[in-house]
Design a protein around this motif. Structure first.
Motif, PDB file in Angstrom:
ATOM      1  N   THR A  86       0.854  -1.184   0.000  1.00 62.19           N
ATOM      2  CA  THR A  86       0.000   0.000   0.000  1.00 62.19           C
ATOM      3  C   THR A  86       0.889   1.234   0.000  1.00 62.19           C
ATOM      4  O   THR A  86       1.787   1.350   0.835  1.00 62.19           O
ATOM      5  CB  THR A  86      -0.906   0.045   1.245  1.00 62.19           C
ATOM      6  OG1 THR A  86      -1.650  -1.164   1.340  1.00 62.19           O
ATOM      7  CG2 THR A  86      -1.866   1.223   1.161  1.00 62.19           C
ATOM      8  N   MET A  87       0.648   2.132  -0.940  1.00 63.09           N
ATOM      9  CA  MET A  87       1.341   3.415  -0.955  1.00 63.09           C
ATOM     10  C   MET A  87       0.488   4.449  -0.227  1.00 63.09           C
ATOM     11  O   MET A  87      -0.725   4.507  -0.443  1.00 63.09           O
ATOM     12  CB  MET A  87       1.598   3.866  -2.401  1.00 63.09           C
ATOM     13  CG  MET A  87       2.517   2.957  -3.179  1.00 63.09           C
ATOM     14  SD  MET A  87       2.448   3.283  -4.976  1.00 63.09           S
ATOM     15  CE  MET A  87       0.835   2.618  -5.371  1.00 63.09           C
ATOM     16  N   ALA A  88       1.103   5.240   0.620  1.00 58.90           N
ATOM     17  CA  ALA A  88       0.383   6.279   1.355  1.00 58.90           C
ATOM     18  C   ALA A  88       1.296   7.498   1.445  1.00 58.90           C
ATOM     19  O   ALA A  88       2.155   7.575   2.327  1.00 58.90           O
ATOM     20  CB  ALA A  88      -0.019   5.784   2.743  1.00 58.90           C
ATOM     21  N   LEU A  89       1.108   8.422   0.528  1.00 58.50           N
ATOM     22  CA  LEU A  89       1.967   9.605   0.440  1.00 58.50           C
ATOM     23  C   LEU A  89       1.298  10.778   1.133  1.00 58.50           C
ATOM     24  O   LEU A  89       0.132  11.097   0.870  1.00 58.50           O
ATOM     25  CB  LEU A  89       2.258   9.950  -1.025  1.00 58.50           C
ATOM     26  CG  LEU A  89       2.733   8.788  -1.913  1.00 58.50           C
ATOM     27  CD1 LEU A  89       3.129   9.304  -3.294  1.00 58.50           C
ATOM     28  CD2 LEU A  89       3.885   8.037  -1.269  1.00 58.50           C
ATOM     29  N   TYR A  90       2.049  11.428   2.006  1.00 56.94           N
ATOM     30  CA  TYR A  90       1.533  12.538   2.806  1.00 56.94           C
ATOM     31  C   TYR A  90       1.274  13.756   1.917  1.00 56.94           C
ATOM     32  O   TYR A  90       1.985  13.970   0.933  1.00 56.94           O
ATOM     33  CB  TYR A  90       2.555  12.874   3.893  1.00 56.94           C
ATOM     34  CG  TYR A  90       2.032  13.727   5.008  1.00 56.94           C
ATOM     35  CD1 TYR A  90       1.242  13.184   6.010  1.00 56.94           C
ATOM     36  CD2 TYR A  90       2.332  15.089   5.071  1.00 56.94           C
ATOM     37  CE1 TYR A  90       0.765  13.958   7.052  1.00 56.94           C
ATOM     38  CE2 TYR A  90       1.860  15.874   6.113  1.00 56.94           C
ATOM     39  CZ  TYR A  90       1.071  15.307   7.095  1.00 56.94           C
ATOM     40  OH  TYR A  90       0.599  16.090   8.109  1.00 56.94           O
ATOM     41  N   PRO A  91       0.253  14.566   2.235  1.00 56.79           N
ATOM     42  CA  PRO A  91      -0.034  15.749   1.421  1.00 56.79           C
ATOM     43  C   PRO A  91       1.165  16.681   1.272  1.00 56.79           C
ATOM     44  O   PRO A  91       1.941  16.878   2.206  1.00 56.79           O
ATOM     45  CB  PRO A  91      -1.162  16.446   2.202  1.00 56.79           C
ATOM     46  CG  PRO A  91      -1.816  15.349   2.975  1.00 56.79           C
ATOM     47  CD  PRO A  91      -0.717  14.399   3.332  1.00 56.79           C
ATOM     48  N   ASP A  92       1.296  17.254   0.086  1.00 57.83           N
ATOM     49  CA  ASP A  92       2.306  18.267  -0.240  1.00 57.83           C
ATOM     50  C   ASP A  92       3.739  17.744  -0.198  1.00 57.83           C
ATOM     51  O   ASP A  92       4.682  18.540  -0.148  1.00 57.83           O
ATOM     52  CB  ASP A  92       2.178  19.499   0.665  1.00 57.83           C
ATOM     53  CG  ASP A  92       1.529  20.665  -0.071  1.00 57.83           C
ATOM     54  OD1 ASP A  92       1.289  20.542  -1.285  1.00 57.83           O
ATOM     55  OD2 ASP A  92       1.284  21.700   0.556  1.00 57.83           O
ATOM     56  N   GLU A  93       3.938  16.433  -0.228  1.00 57.78           N
ATOM     57  CA  GLU A  93       5.282  15.866  -0.301  1.00 57.78           C
ATOM     58  C   GLU A  93       5.628  15.609  -1.775  1.00 57.78           C
ATOM     59  O   GLU A  93       4.907  14.888  -2.460  1.00 57.78           O
ATOM     60  CB  GLU A  93       5.378  14.563   0.480  1.00 57.78           C
ATOM     61  CG  GLU A  93       5.433  14.730   1.978  1.00 57.78           C
ATOM     62  CD  GLU A  93       6.744  15.342   2.456  1.00 57.78           C
ATOM     63  OE1 GLU A  93       7.708  15.400   1.668  1.00 57.78           O
ATOM     64  OE2 GLU A  93       6.800  15.764   3.625  1.00 57.78           O
TER      65      GLU A  93
END
Length: 278
Positions: free
Chosen positions: A73-80
């Motif tokens: 699962t990919m979970a990228l934090y906002p504005d990164e």
């Protein structure tokens, strides 16, 4: 003995890149295939949460190259900032959910946003929730169904998150009020002074509060909602110049620059690879 003439092996034709997109309130789902470089470095103010369905999905994130395989699962934090590219010659296929932090905040109740270390999780709880949210891309998501899925996602993200961004004492109510005020000002110039006065906070306290709860700055949030509107209008067939004007941008060039910087792909190319069925 005669030697049979050799014939060149036919070159295998590369599959074309494509994107299938589904939009609902506060949440966008896509399924896509790329055979090489998909996106240049870019950032958006939503979480990007998804699963790799085939191939190796590689991306730069937090100053390192990451590689997602089926089952991750990919979970990228906002504005990164991050990009997207194939990690093998076969290309990669994936499904991704872009979800506004405000939707998770509704379920989390005003705590710091969850952060997944490294942008990739192998936790089966998170994978199961995300996979369910991304099933049946061509089906319309009912409002109650979406709310249930978002609640489960918020709980799973909170449970498997690692270190969290540092928090200061913040005013969640003021940040919520600022977000609502921004939605009413997409078609005009808005200043931070006006926004702070409307929310009863000083400029910089409001900016810190907004970032803490929604993962981005007030101006970035305003710009992204304008881009959301522009994408809807372009997908409906409006010329780029008209979509830009109706979405509050100074002109088409302004919209194109921000679109490319935000999504890592130019709006004209985005329209070309959009398709309704995989």
């Amino acid at each position: 003995m005669a030697v049979a003439p050799s014939h060149p092996r036919p070159r295998q034709q590369k599959r074309k890149d494509w994107i299938l997109r589904s939009q609902s309130s506060g949440m966008e789902r896509i399924e896509a295939f790329f055979h090489g470089r998909g996106y240049a470095m870019h950032r958006h103010d939503t979480y990007a949460i998804g699963i790799t369905m085939g191939g190796v999905q590689s991306f730069q994130y937090k100053k390192s190259m990451r590689h997602s395989l089926p089952g991750n699962t990919m979970a990228l934090y906002p504005d990164e900032p991050h990009d997207g590219q194939a990690g093998s010659e076969a290309g990669f296929r994936y499904r991704m959910l872009y979800i506004e932090p405000s939707l998770l905040q509704d379920a989390l109740g005003g705590v710091a946003l969850p952060f997944i270390e490294g942008g990739i999780s192998t936790d089966p709880r998170l994978f199961g929730v995300v996979r369910n949210l991304l099933l049946h891309m061509d089906d319309e998501v009912e409002p109650l169904q979406q709310d249930d899925g978002i609640f489960e996602l918020a709980r799973a993200m909170d449970a498997v998150s690692g270190k969290r961004p540092r928090r200061h004492a913040a005013d969640f109510g003021a940040a919520q009020l600022a977000r609502e005020y921004i939605h009413g000002a997409l078609d005009r110039t808005l200043t931070l002074d006006e926004l702070a006065q409307a929310c009863g906070r000083d400029r910089w306290s409001l900016t810190r509060d907004f970032r803490s709860f929604f993962g981005t700055s007030p101006y970035r949030y305003l710009s992204m909602r304008r881009l959301d509107m522009a994408r809807r209008l372009m997908a409906q067939g409006l010329p780029l110049a008209d979509a830009a004007a109706m979405s509050g941008f100074a002109d088409q060039s302004h919209m194109t620059r921000l679109f490319t910087k935000t999504y890592g792909i130019a709006p004209a190319h985005w329209l070309r690879i959009m398709r309704r069925e995989a």
